[in-house]
Each structure stands twice: as C-alpha cells, then as structure tokens.
Scaffold this active site. Sequence first.
Site, short mmCIF file in Angstrom:
data_model
loop_
_atom_site.label_atom_id
_atom_site.label_comp_id
_atom_site.label_asym_id
_atom_site.label_seq_id
_atom_site.Cartn_x
_atom_site.Cartn_y
_atom_site.Cartn_z
CB THR A 57 -5.03 -3.70 10.15
OG1 THR A 57 -5.51 -3.62 8.81
CG2 THR A 57 -4.66 -2.30 10.61
CB THR A 97 -8.49 -2.31 6.40
OG1 THR A 97 -8.21 -2.02 5.03
CG2 THR A 97 -9.94 -2.74 6.55
CB CYS A 113 -8.27 -7.05 1.76
SG CYS A 113 -7.21 -5.59 1.75
NE ARG A 161 0.32 -8.64 1.96
CZ ARG A 161 -0.15 -7.41 1.73
NH1 ARG A 161 -0.16 -6.52 2.70
NH2 ARG A 161 -0.58 -7.10 0.52
CB VAL A 168 -0.95 0.01 1.22
CG1 VAL A 168 -1.71 1.33 1.31
CG2 VAL A 168 -1.92 -1.16 1.14
CG ASP A 227 9.38 -0.45 5.87
OD1 ASP A 227 8.28 -0.60 5.31
OD2 ASP A 227 9.92 -1.33 6.58
NE ARG A 282 9.40 -2.41 0.56
CZ ARG A 282 9.05 -2.67 -0.69
NH1 ARG A 282 9.88 -3.36 -1.47
NH2 ARG A 282 7.89 -2.27 -1.15
#
Length: 425
Positions: free
Chosen positions: A86, A121, A261, A332, A17, A35, A40
């Site tokens: 999240t 979210t 999600c 994920r 994201v 980050d 990364r």
Amino acid sequence: MKPLQHTTIAIIGLGYVGLPLAVEFGKHYPTIGYDINPARVAELQSGNDHTLETTPAELQAAQHLHYTSHLNDLRDANVFIVTVPTPIDRHKRPDLTPLIKASESVGKVIKAGDIVIYESTVYPGATEEDCLPVVEKISGLTFNVDFFAGYSPERINPGDKEHRVTTIKKVTSGSTPEVAEFVDQLYRSIITAGTHKAPSIKVAEASKVIENTQRDLNIALVNELALIFNRMGIDTEAVLQAAGTKWNFLPFRPGLVGGHCIGIDPYYLTHKAESLGYHPDIILAGRRINDGMGAYVASQLIKAMVQKDIPVAGAKVLIMGLAFKENCPDLRNTRVVDILKELRGYRIQTEVYDPWASTEDAQREYGITPVQVLEDSQYDAIILAVAHQQFRDIGVAKIQALGKPAHVIYDLKYLFAAHETTLRL
C-alpha cells in the site's frame, strides 16, 4: 464457520509480508501462494527467495504450500489473505491500486461461505469502504451474507531474524463475532507469541497505522534534536547516551526514515483525518522533518568539504548503503536517494556501494548502478548511510583509505567513534 482442519488458504502477494506468512501456514494447511509476477513464482518454486526473509530450508519445510501465478488455481481456497503493498503517490496520497486489483482478483474466485482477510496497512475504514465493495461487485455476492471478512495487520520487520512472523503478537479482527473468532483461531494456530482480538476491523486497522506513526514521530523528535545540537556544536549521540541512562528514556536515534512502513503509513492516517475535516499538525510536522533529512545531510557534507578546502563541483562522493535499513536488501522507499539527488544538484559525482542491494532492483527502482569494487584514494567524501554489519567489519581505517589525502567521512549511523570520522548526524 468451517472447522480449521477444512481450511485451504490462498495468500495474495508473495513479497516481504506474504511469503513468510504462506510458509508458516503451509506447514499446517493446504496453502496456495499467488503472485502476479511469474518470475517470482518460478524463483520460489526453485527453492530460493531473493528477499532473504525465508531460507531454502524454511521453504522446503512448508510441505503443504505450492505457488502459482494463475488466478484460477485459487478456486479451491476458502480463506483468502491479501498481503499486497500500500504505497503513496508522488503527491503523498494513499495509492490503493494494488489493493483494489487484489480485491478484484479475490472477487473472481471467492465463493459463498468464504472469508477474505486483509493484512495490508490502510487507514481505518479502507477494508469495509474501499475493498469489500469491489469484492461484492466482481463476485456478485453480498458481504456478511454470502462471504465474510477479517483484518489482521502485518507486523513483518524486514531483515530481523529474531522477530519473525510467528514470534510477533498478531492483532486479529472479523466482520462478525463468529468470523472474528475464526480468524483469531486461524492465526493463533501458527503464531507462537499469541494474538489480540480487536473489537472491530476499524480498530485493527487503526492499531496498525498508529504503530508506525508513533515511531515516525519519535524519530522526528530526535532528528530535530540533532539539528539543534549540531548548531550548538554538541555531539548528538553523546547526549542520547547520557539521557539513556534513565530507565524510561526511549532509545531512538536520528537518521533517514524510509522503508515500506514508517515513511509511508502516517500519510494514510493524515489522509483519512483531512477527509474528515481535521488537519493533523503534529503528525505532518514529524513527516516534514523526516522527509527533509536527506537535504540536511547533503548541506552538512558540503559545509564540511568547504571547511577542508575541498572543491565541491566535480567532487567524487561515495555513499555506503542504499537499502532502507541495515542488513537487509530491501530498497523500498529508501531515503538514501534524497542525498543522491541533492548532491547531484551541486554537480558532485556520486557512487553507491551496498553489498546487500540487488543491482537489478537498484537500476529498476532508482536508475542507480551500485559499484561492486571499492578502490583506495578515490573519494573526496564518504557517507556511511546504512549500518550494514559489513561496513563495521571493514573498519574505519580501510574506509579512511578509500578517501583522497583530504576527505570527509560523514557517519550517519554512529558506526564508529566520533574522533574517527569528520562529522556525525
């Protein structure tokens, strides 16, 4: 509010994201990508993105963007955008730990007059009830007096090269009417698809969490239809194609429901509902169906093997695909691991092949080492679990050649015609 041209943006979290968002803002505003993972940051500084959500050319085009893992480098920013994960815990309860830690970080660098915008979210109320009190406590500033907030839910679709961050309409909101207008203008300056200004932060939060809840329930419905039609000996895909000839029939397909999600967000909403004394029957029923599909796939495979007189214990099964969706390296919350767990309970030897998946990520997240080379005549069964284009390109004849003389091919994603495989979901 400061004019947009005086805006310096800090993006907290450079994952699926945060990075695409940072790149777009970095084309127009001074932008700091932060980050906590130095590796990364080093990767992005070298011009590479292992998630494949941005190309080297896109990274280079963000001329005003630089990366850091040092929190003090964010002190020059006046807008902080939080884009951390999240997840849920093993009890399927919301885990706000990354969000709380990100809020603590913001609290250490935020100044009077600054704005913090959350994209992660959450359930309605989390921004104002869980996150902003942390920023207040750490900073010593007062919300809506010294600093302000917004919420603009992410709408990233990993692996989708058509629907990008700028081409998906963005919901925005703010803690005061003036802040709401500023946040809306800020996003409108990079989102070519436009924005929708919600009347409150809670409305914006709720709009995001129901997007994926609705999709989860629609998939649960077709999964349940597949369970019914399989018992009737009817091909589910044939039924859906016939029903799909009506203009308003929704084109959902059965399958495993994972990812960052759809398989997670409904639990945020149900958690909030239950805290208010309401038990959400329909949402949780859909979750039970979708969470049970891995076990169902394993049971169907075992039944097909038995019908072909293939010994189950000691059998060798290849699972093609580990990512949670096609043409994407994102592992994920992949539900392919549910199939693996079930098959191993039958003392079946399993191997996984996925040309998109990172070996390091698979080992770290799931203890799985994907095979790199496929050999003919090795497998008692093959499960086509993810619809990667490479699997279509391989072709059914070469996939059949991977099997022993007596084998089963289970096509979960309708990659090939019904007569070319043993069974379909």
